[in-house]
Design a protein around this motif. Sequence first.
Motif, PDB file in Angstrom:
ATOM      1  N   UNK A   1     106.363  33.738  72.208  1.00 34.54           N
ATOM      2  CA  UNK A   1     107.086  32.830  73.092  1.00 34.54           C
ATOM      3  C   UNK A   1     107.507  33.530  74.376  1.00 34.54           C
ATOM      4  N   UNK A   2     107.660  32.721  75.388  1.00 32.57           N
ATOM      5  CA  UNK A   2     108.095  33.197  76.702  1.00 32.57           C
ATOM      6  C   UNK A   2     109.547  33.635  76.649  1.00 32.57           C
ATOM      7  N   UNK A   3     109.844  34.740  77.334  1.00 30.24           N
ATOM      8  CA  UNK A   3     111.216  35.225  77.450  1.00 30.24           C
ATOM      9  C   UNK A   3     111.704  35.141  78.900  1.00 30.24           C
ATOM     10  N   UNK A   4     110.971  35.785  79.791  1.00 29.60           N
ATOM     11  CA  UNK A   4     111.405  35.843  81.181  1.00 29.60           C
ATOM     12  C   UNK A   4     110.229  36.267  82.050  1.00 29.60           C
ATOM     13  N   UNK A   5     110.260  35.874  83.324  1.00 34.11           N
ATOM     14  CA  UNK A   5     109.246  36.305  84.271  1.00 34.11           C
ATOM     15  C   UNK A   5     109.881  36.565  85.623  1.00 34.11           C
ATOM     16  N   UNK A   6     109.207  37.404  86.406  1.00 35.81           N
ATOM     17  CA  UNK A   6     109.685  37.722  87.742  1.00 35.81           C
ATOM     18  C   UNK A   6     108.504  37.728  88.688  1.00 35.81           C
ATOM     19  N   UNK A   7     108.692  37.134  89.852  1.00 34.25           N
ATOM     20  CA  UNK A   7     107.635  37.042  90.843  1.00 34.25           C
ATOM     21  C   UNK A   7     107.320  38.421  91.419  1.00 34.25           C
ATOM     22  N   UNK A   8     106.205  38.483  92.130  1.00 36.16           N
ATOM     23  CA  UNK A   8     105.766  39.756  92.678  1.00 36.16           C
ATOM     24  C   UNK A   8     106.805  40.351  93.624  1.00 36.16           C
TER      25      UNK A   8
ATOM     26  N   UNK B   1     111.850  37.882  94.030  1.00 34.42           N
ATOM     27  CA  UNK B   1     112.746  36.858  94.526  1.00 34.42           C
ATOM     28  C   UNK B   1     112.916  35.659  93.616  1.00 34.42           C
ATOM     29  N   UNK B   2     112.090  35.561  92.604  1.00 34.05           N
ATOM     30  CA  UNK B   2     112.144  34.411  91.706  1.00 34.05           C
ATOM     31  C   UNK B   2     112.049  34.879  90.265  1.00 34.05           C
ATOM     32  N   UNK B   3     112.980  34.410  89.456  1.00 35.11           N
ATOM     33  CA  UNK B   3     112.951  34.726  88.024  1.00 35.11           C
ATOM     34  C   UNK B   3     113.117  33.450  87.212  1.00 35.11           C
ATOM     35  N   UNK B   4     112.484  33.398  86.081  1.00 33.77           N
ATOM     36  CA  UNK B   4     112.633  32.294  85.141  1.00 33.77           C
ATOM     37  C   UNK B   4     113.007  32.868  83.781  1.00 33.77           C
ATOM     38  N   UNK B   5     113.930  32.203  83.119  1.00 38.57           N
ATOM     39  CA  UNK B   5     114.405  32.665  81.827  1.00 38.57           C
ATOM     40  C   UNK B   5     114.269  31.572  80.777  1.00 38.57           C
TER      41      UNK B   5
END
Length: 123
Positions: free
Chosen positions: A45-52, A55-59
């Motif tokens: 499952x997805x936990x978190x991501x960060x853009x290159x 400047x953008x993160x999703x949790x």
Amino acid sequence: VQLQASGGGLVQAGGSLTLSCAASGRTFSNLLMGWFRQAPGKEREFVVSISWSGGSTHYADSVKGRFTIPRDNAKNTVYLQMNSLKPEDTAVYYCAAKFWLAQTRILSNYDYWGQGTLVTVSS
């Protein structure tokens, strides 16, 4: 791109742990980076991501407010800082990467994967 995850271990509930994911092979600063996890008997499952750019993160809702994902483009490394850990956070954690995509939570969108590092949270 080669990804090397590290930093897993055993921690008590309420404790903290930081995972690292070092990338090599191509330009790290062009990579969307993500962390996923897979608990025993469950799907990844997805936990978190960060853009290159950072400047953008999703949790994922389950980790929001407890986990953060700083990245250091100079060191070609992304981290997963985990605070207030719960037994349900126990899983193998994987870092993943995708070139030139702004954001995604979808596992199949990521092209590169690290080998996984085990985090065990005891109650």
